[in-house]
Design a protein around this motif. Sequence first.
Motif, PDB file in Angstrom:
ATOM      1  N   VAL A  19      42.079  28.924 -45.935  1.00  0.00           N
ATOM      2  CA  VAL A  19      43.175  28.644 -46.846  1.00  0.00           C
ATOM      3  C   VAL A  19      44.446  29.080 -46.121  1.00  0.00           C
ATOM      4  N   ARG A  20      45.328  28.131 -45.895  1.00  0.00           N
ATOM      5  CA  ARG A  20      46.547  28.400 -45.124  1.00  0.00           C
ATOM      6  C   ARG A  20      47.748  28.549 -46.055  1.00  0.00           C
ATOM      7  N   TRP A  21      48.704  29.331 -45.631  1.00  0.00           N
ATOM      8  CA  TRP A  21      49.940  29.529 -46.391  1.00  0.00           C
ATOM      9  C   TRP A  21      50.577  28.196 -46.742  1.00  0.00           C
ATOM     10  N   ALA A  26      54.401  25.988 -55.412  1.00  0.00           N
ATOM     11  CA  ALA A  26      55.410  26.942 -55.859  1.00  0.00           C
ATOM     12  C   ALA A  26      54.825  28.085 -56.697  1.00  0.00           C
ATOM     13  N   TYR A  27      53.606  27.928 -57.191  1.00  0.00           N
ATOM     14  CA  TYR A  27      52.969  28.942 -58.028  1.00  0.00           C
ATOM     15  C   TYR A  27      52.007  29.828 -57.250  1.00  0.00           C
ATOM     16  N   ASN A  28      52.045  29.748 -55.905  1.00  0.00           N
ATOM     17  CA  ASN A  28      51.159  30.509 -55.027  1.00  0.00           C
ATOM     18  C   ASN A  28      49.701  30.085 -55.179  1.00  0.00           C
ATOM     19  N   GLU A  75      44.201  31.123 -54.983  1.00  0.00           N
ATOM     20  CA  GLU A  75      45.433  31.829 -54.653  1.00  0.00           C
ATOM     21  C   GLU A  75      45.307  32.399 -53.254  1.00  0.00           C
ATOM     22  N   TRP A  76      46.436  32.415 -52.537  1.00  0.00           N
ATOM     23  CA  TRP A  76      46.430  32.942 -51.177  1.00  0.00           C
ATOM     24  C   TRP A  76      46.670  34.443 -51.218  1.00  0.00           C
ATOM     25  N   PRO A  77      46.023  35.280 -50.405  1.00  0.00           N
ATOM     26  CA  PRO A  77      44.988  34.899 -49.449  1.00  0.00           C
ATOM     27  C   PRO A  77      43.654  34.699 -50.161  1.00  0.00           C
ATOM     28  N   ALA A  78      42.815  33.849 -49.604  1.00  0.00           N
ATOM     29  CA  ALA A  78      41.523  33.569 -50.218  1.00  0.00           C
ATOM     30  C   ALA A  78      40.497  33.241 -49.152  1.00  0.00           C
ATOM     31  N   ASP A 102      34.488  30.787 -54.365  1.00  0.00           N
ATOM     32  CA  ASP A 102      35.017  32.006 -53.784  1.00  0.00           C
ATOM     33  C   ASP A 102      33.926  32.554 -52.861  1.00  0.00           C
ATOM     34  N   ALA A 103      34.234  32.745 -51.591  1.00  0.00           N
ATOM     35  CA  ALA A 103      33.226  33.178 -50.616  1.00  0.00           C
ATOM     36  C   ALA A 103      32.701  34.577 -50.918  1.00  0.00           C
TER      37      ALA A 103
END
Length: 140
Positions: A19-21, A26-28, A75-78, A102-103
């Motif tokens: 998962v990249r930035w 806009a909501y993360n 959501e980042w970070p993930a 989710d890992a």
Amino acid sequence: MSHDDTTTPKPLFITPMDVRWQDLDAYNHVNNSNYLVYLQEARLKWLQDLPGKWYSPEAAPVMAHSEINYRLPIEWPANVEIELYLNRLGTSSMTIGHRILDADDATRIHADGSVTMVWIDTKTGRPVPVPQAVKDAVGA
């Protein structure tokens, strides 16, 4: 659901996904369109791992249908992983089920759904049989 849940069929393939930035909105949260990119990457990783040809200059898969159910935002970070399943194998098409999990907690399902790919003659656009390498990989 967990990986050991008996209601979930055995995955064809499981892969982690970065998962990249830049994937965020806009909501993360990961933007909804990036879920499809993640799923495409997972399918291509699976196909590339097959021992045999899954495409040629004369025949290749195209997307005929996609369905995605957004369950939980990413959501980042993930750390996520993608599971692929065989839902249906036809003469010239296959439907692959997918889940983005989710890992670190497989009970957290971010998305699920399916895609249908049809193998076509690249010159005529007409359907051709699913390659033997793909049939072998799904046990058909």
